[in-house]
Design an enzyme around this catalytic site. Structure first.
Site, PDB file in Angstrom:
ATOM      1  N   ASP A  83       0.815  -1.213   0.000  1.00  7.20           N
ATOM      2  CA  ASP A  83       0.000   0.000   0.000  1.00  7.20           C
ATOM      3  C   ASP A  83       0.844   1.257   0.000  1.00  7.20           C
ATOM      4  O   ASP A  83       0.341   2.337  -0.282  1.00  7.20           O
ATOM      5  CB  ASP A  83      -0.927   0.005   1.227  1.00  7.20           C
ATOM      6  CG  ASP A  83      -2.338  -0.384   0.843  1.00  7.20           C
ATOM      7  OD1 ASP A  83      -2.582  -0.576  -0.361  1.00  7.20           O
ATOM      8  OD2 ASP A  83      -3.186  -0.478   1.738  1.00  7.20           O
ATOM      9  N   ASP A  90     -12.067  -7.298   9.460  1.00  3.55           N
ATOM     10  CA  ASP A  90     -12.092  -8.744   9.677  1.00  3.55           C
ATOM     11  C   ASP A  90     -13.352  -9.168  10.435  1.00  3.55           C
ATOM     12  O   ASP A  90     -14.102 -10.031   9.975  1.00  3.55           O
ATOM     13  CB  ASP A  90     -10.820  -9.204  10.414  1.00  3.55           C
ATOM     14  CG  ASP A  90     -10.418  -8.265  11.560  1.00  3.55           C
ATOM     15  OD1 ASP A  90     -11.109  -7.248  11.788  1.00  3.55           O
ATOM     16  OD2 ASP A  90      -9.420  -8.560  12.234  1.00  3.55           O
TER      17      ASP A  90
HETATM   18  O1  LIG Z   1      -3.897   1.003   4.806  1.00  2.22           O
HETATM   19  C1  LIG Z   1      -3.479  -0.058   5.234  1.00  2.22           C
HETATM   20  C2  LIG Z   1      -3.327  -0.318   6.612  1.00  2.22           C
HETATM   21  C3  LIG Z   1      -2.841  -1.550   7.025  1.00  2.22           C
HETATM   22  N1  LIG Z   1      -2.485  -2.491   6.121  1.00  2.22           N
HETATM   23  C4  LIG Z   1      -1.952  -3.807   6.568  1.00  2.22           C
HETATM   24  O2  LIG Z   1      -2.868  -4.392   7.468  1.00  2.22           O
HETATM   25  C5  LIG Z   1      -2.177  -5.279   8.335  1.00  2.22           C
HETATM   26  C6  LIG Z   1      -2.637  -5.091   9.759  1.00  2.22           C
HETATM   27  O3  LIG Z   1      -2.252  -3.825  10.208  1.00  2.22           O
HETATM   28  P1  LIG Z   1      -1.523  -3.579  11.601  1.00  2.22           P
HETATM   29  O4  LIG Z   1      -0.995  -2.214  11.594  1.00  2.22           O
HETATM   30  O5  LIG Z   1      -0.597  -4.683  11.906  1.00  2.22           O
HETATM   31  O6  LIG Z   1      -2.758  -3.562  12.559  1.00  2.22           O
HETATM   32  P2  LIG Z   1      -3.087  -4.518  13.802  1.00  2.22           P
HETATM   33  O7  LIG Z   1      -4.003  -3.767  14.692  1.00  2.22           O
HETATM   34  O8  LIG Z   1      -1.874  -5.063  14.401  1.00  2.22           O
HETATM   35  O9  LIG Z   1      -3.928  -5.644  13.055  1.00  2.22           O
HETATM   36  C7  LIG Z   1      -5.044  -6.291  13.602  1.00  2.22           C
HETATM   37  O10 LIG Z   1      -6.237  -5.561  13.383  1.00  2.22           O
HETATM   38  C8  LIG Z   1      -6.576  -5.329  12.020  1.00  2.22           C
HETATM   39  C9  LIG Z   1      -7.912  -4.649  11.998  1.00  2.22           C
HETATM   40  O11 LIG Z   1      -7.877  -3.405  12.608  1.00  2.22           O
HETATM   41  C10 LIG Z   1      -6.624  -6.636  11.259  1.00  2.22           C
HETATM   42  O12 LIG Z   1      -6.802  -6.373   9.902  1.00  2.22           O
HETATM   43  C11 LIG Z   1      -5.333  -7.373  11.439  1.00  2.22           C
HETATM   44  O13 LIG Z   1      -5.339  -8.601  10.765  1.00  2.22           O
HETATM   45  C12 LIG Z   1      -5.114  -7.619  12.905  1.00  2.22           C
HETATM   46  O14 LIG Z   1      -3.903  -8.326  13.103  1.00  2.22           O
HETATM   47  C13 LIG Z   1      -0.689  -5.005   8.167  1.00  2.22           C
HETATM   48  O15 LIG Z   1      -0.105  -6.048   7.448  1.00  2.22           O
HETATM   49  C14 LIG Z   1      -0.671  -3.717   7.368  1.00  2.22           C
HETATM   50  O16 LIG Z   1       0.429  -3.636   6.536  1.00  2.22           O
HETATM   51  C15 LIG Z   1      -2.631  -2.257   4.766  1.00  2.22           C
HETATM   52  O17 LIG Z   1      -2.316  -3.104   3.943  1.00  2.22           O
HETATM   53  N2  LIG Z   1      -3.132  -1.053   4.361  1.00  2.22           N
END
Ligand SMILES: O=c1ccn([C@@H]2O[C@H](COP(=O)(O)OP(=O)(O)O[C@H]3O[C@H](CO)[C@@H](O)[C@H](O)[C@H]3O)[C@@H](O)[C@H]2O)c(=O)[nH]1
Ligand SMILES: [Mn+2]
Length: 752
Positions: free
Chosen positions: A140, A458
């Site tokens: 992204d 999700d």
């Molecule tokens: O605009 C965006 C924002 C995030 N991501 C990806 O989304 C994933 C999850 O993002 P992260 O920053 O790690 O957020 P977390 O809060 O740790 O993630 C949890 O919460 C998210 C929902 O808020 C779920 O999608 C994730 O699977 C879950 O692990 C990562 O691989 C990011 O690279 C994108 O591809 N595009």
């Protein structure tokens, strides 16, 4: 058709945890009876009181909301199951279906490229026929470093994959493998050649890392005149394939397909964060490989066990429920959790591996399956893309849902291998599918595929799948199948918590609110209750915990009793509810083999989150509802800061967090100390301790659990303490609250 051909040996078995069920249901019965008498007590005294009604009503409301949450939460304690799979009973490799792996990344600074590539490599190395495995990375950020990283990863994979296959390596994430503590090294069977080759591969791994770091440095030096930014760039789709001369020959190493996708992003177009990225991958992959199953991974979640694909297939191959099975969810577990996990970053209550007492997702599995958890799930493409496409619908309508691409529509109809990869114009088509205008005036994200409505895409996508009648299963084997980078700072925890809370509250406030939408879709009562609990958390916990943390204290200071007298039988009811909830939690922690400290940490982080991120998330959702604010997704930081990490390892909370988070915590602590001291002095003078004991106990409990906050204000000298200016600000807040609150109390008392 179904059930007509039972397999000779089952591919999986389900174990119902009768003992936990017995414990849970008995406890639920007792606790519920006590709650009912509490509500009876409150309701029947409502009209006979002489004290100010306002605080009384507030605590009653808080008690009622917590009781409601507790009741809803019993849904996933009702029927706990766990599952075992027998992948060795699967049919031969040529009968296995294709799998497309989707990995999302967004920010090469917060998500180090080397680590993202480790995830990519671990997915490429899954123990699955390579011609049936296709790995897609969505970038992204549209960053050239990430594309470069993919090329380096491919080159390294030409060595890494054969090595893993030849020696049946268990840990196929190179960083973890070379990190040392690996069972692969301890196997007695390892030959000298293994160690020789390991050394050789390790060298190549170091070169791979260096190449990425060099590329990053170069881009920092020369990359000032950037034509594209993370928010503004064209689409790039590139199949990575290259066979340098010094690497093993093409025909010697079978490699999975590896594709880099950076969707187009323009400031004028909403991009819908991760859900938007996943939908682009769905389209692009439909064109290139169109596998019937997808594995979705966050960029920091590497495959820790190569067998997960085969394990998931054990369910998809079971004729008795494969037709209704939407996805197989594995837990999110983390490689860097400390023993003294102060932020509960392992989210023990959902994902922990516990042989005795199973956790929330096992409870959901006993209903119709766990909640979709963002990462680590194998999902059926058809579950995402159908439902909104009933059979027999005309082409125009399909196009209004999925957009104008004929190639994509064709892929929906033909789920067989649809490899367009060799066709000359396929990359051009792929770029159109990855363009930001493609979704204009379609139902992408609204009805089809990954949904945009909520920041927790999700939970929401999974909820609608369950509503449509799909089921899911949860598999939590002893060896973690996937391992991610857990949070190690309070600020990260609360930023993430705010996003999750906003997402859940968005669902709660919308027409999809589970208590309304679930029954409309004929979802079962227990499953509806479970989803309702999850989406109510932000609103109900923030309001009730704020109430409990301030109102009884204010009244204690002013000598206004809110709980029954010690001699009243109802006092024991209150005491019982309080202790029963605490002891049930303690029991769950201890049977999980954890120390009491874990219990304290979880109680504390629950209170901390309730008064901070759950509140802010709820407010975010309200503002979005009123059109005052746009959704934003701040990615979680995956870079570990040394000093912060040391504090986390020692179990010391790091209060170097936004004032917005720390000030409420400090204010509540000060209010509790002041009220307790003032209240006790008053009690000694007046001699009415029997009426005030409930409030004294509540304050003591809050202070004992949150002693760390007081310590961080007055004793600690390190960088992680609460800064003096935040303390002073909190003192001011406390003085304002206690004095204005007292005035309101006195005035409302006079009005009676
Ligand atoms: O605009 C965006 C924002 C995030 N991501 C990806 O989304 C994933 C999850 O993002 P992260 O920053 O790690 O957020 P977390 O809060 O740790 O993630 C949890 O919460 C998210 C929902 O808020 C779920 O999608 C994730 O699977 C879950 O692990 C990562 O691989 C990011 O690279 C994108 O591809 N595009
Ligand atoms: Mn994450």
């Amino acid at each position: 058709m179904e059930n007509s051909l039972p397999l000779p040996l089952p591919l999986h078995t389900c174990h119902v945890h009768s003992f936990s069920i017995l414990v849970n249901r008995s406890h639920a019965l007792l606790h519920f009876t006590a709650l009912a008498s509490l509500i009876f007590y409150r309701a029947s005294f409502l009209f006979t009181r002489t004290n100010p009604i306002l605080p009384w009503l507030l605590v009653f409301a808080a008690e009622f909301l917590l009781s409601l949450m507790w009741t809803l939460g019993q849904a996933y304690r009702w029927r706990l199951v766990s599952r075992t799979v027998y992948p060795e009973r699967l049919p031969s490799d040529d009968k296995l279906p294709g799998i497309d792996v989707f990995i999302c990344t967004v920010d090469p600074d917060k998500e180090p490229t080397v680590d993202v590539m480790n995830t990519v490599l671990s997915a490429m190395a899954l123990d699955y026929p390579p011609e049936k495995l296709h790995v897609y990375l969505s970038d992204d950020g549209g960053s050239p470093i990430t594309l470069q990283g993919m090329k380096e990863a491919w080159r390294f994979a030409l060595w890494w994959l054969p090595f893993c296959r030849r020696y049946d390596v268990k840990t196929r994430c190179p960083k973890a493998f070379f990190g040392g503590s690996d069972e692969d090294l301890h196997q007695d069977l390892r030959s000298p050649e293994f160690f020789k080759e390991r050394k050789n591969i390790k060298e190549k791994y170091e070169n791979f890392k260096e190449a990425i770091i060099r590329a990053k440095e170069d881009s920092n030096l020369y990359g000032n005149a950037k034509s594209s930014t993370p928010r503004d760039h064209p689409s790039v789709v590139e199949v990575i394939e290259e066979h340098p001369e010094d690497s093993p020959q093409e025909n010697q190493v079978k490699m999975p397909l590896l594709v880099y996708v950076a969707r187009e992003k323009r400031p004028s177009h909403p991009h819908h964060f991760k859900a938007g990225a996943l939908n682009v991958l769905l389209r692009v992959s439909a064109l290139l490989s169109n596998s019937p199953y997808l594995l979705v991974l966050d960029c920091d979640m590497y495959c820790n066990d190569p067998t997960s694909a085969r394990q998931a297939m054990c369910f998809h191959f079971d004729p008795t429920f494969s037709s209704s099975l939407g996805f197989v969810q594995f837990p999110q577990r983390f490689h860097n959790n400390s023993q003294k996990d102060v932020y509960d970053s392992e989210i023990r209550y959902i994902f922990s591996f516990i042989p005795l007492i199973q956790m929330a997702w096992n409870g959901f599995d006993g209903l119709r399956g766990p909640i979709l958890s963002g990462s680590n799930f194998y999902i059926k493409r058809k579950a995402l893309c159908s439902g909104s496409r009933p059979e027999g619908i005309n082409l125009e309508e399909v196009k209004s849902t999925f957009g104008p691409s004929n190639e994509f529509i064709k892929s929906l109809q033909d789920h067989k291998h649809n490899l367009m990869i060799n066709e000359r114009n396929s990359m051009e088509v792929a770029k159109v599918l990855a363009s930001c205008a493609y979704e204009d005036e379609t139902k992408w994200g609204e009805k089809a595929c990954f949904l945009y409505h909520s920041l927790v895409e999700d939970v929401f996508t999974g909820f609608t799948l369950h509503c449509k009648g799909w089921r899911s299963v949860y598999l939590n084997p002893r060896r973690p199948q996937f391992l991610g980078t857990g949070i190690t700072s309070l600020n990260d925890r609360l930023v993430q918590g705010t996003r999750w809370a906003a997402g859940c509250a968005e669902i709660c406030f919308s027409r999809f609110s589970p208590l309304i939408y679930g029954p409309q879709q004929r979802m079962s009562l227990l499953q509806t209750m479970g989803y309702a609990e999850v989406t109510f958390i932000p609103l109900l916990y923030s309001t009730s915990v704020w109430c409990f943390a301030t109102i009884p204290q204010l009244c204690l200071l002013n000598g206004i009793p809110l709980y029954p007298e010690v001699s009243s039988p109802y006092f024991s009811v209150f005491l019982f509810i309080f202790l029963s909830a605490l002891f049930k939690h303690l029991y769950e922690v201890l049977t999980d083999g954890r120390p009491i400290r874990t219990w304290r940490n979880e109680q504390r982080i629950w209170m901390i989150q309730s008064v901070t991120c759950q509140l802010y998330g709820t407010l975010d959702a309200v503002m979005k509802l009123l059109g005052l604010r746009e959704a934003s997704f701040m990615p979680t930081n995956k870079v570990m800061d040394g000093e912060q990490m040391t504090r986390y390892e020692k179990g010391v909370i790091d209060f170097q967090a936004s004032t917005m988070f720390v000030a409420p915590l400090a204010t509540i602590a000060i209010v509790n100390v002041a009220s307790l001291v003032g209240g006790i002095i008053r009690m000694v003078i007046v001699g009415d301790w029997r009426r005030m004991l409930g409030q004294v106990l509540l304050s003591c409990y809050i202070l004992v659990m949150n002693y760390a906050i007081i310590e961080a204000m007055v004793i600690r000298k390190d960088k992680g303490r609460i800064p003096l200016n935040v303390t002073l600000l909190s003192v001011a807040f406390s003085v304002i609250f206690l004095s204005f609150g007292s005035i309101i109390l006195i005035m409302s008392e006079m009005a009676f």
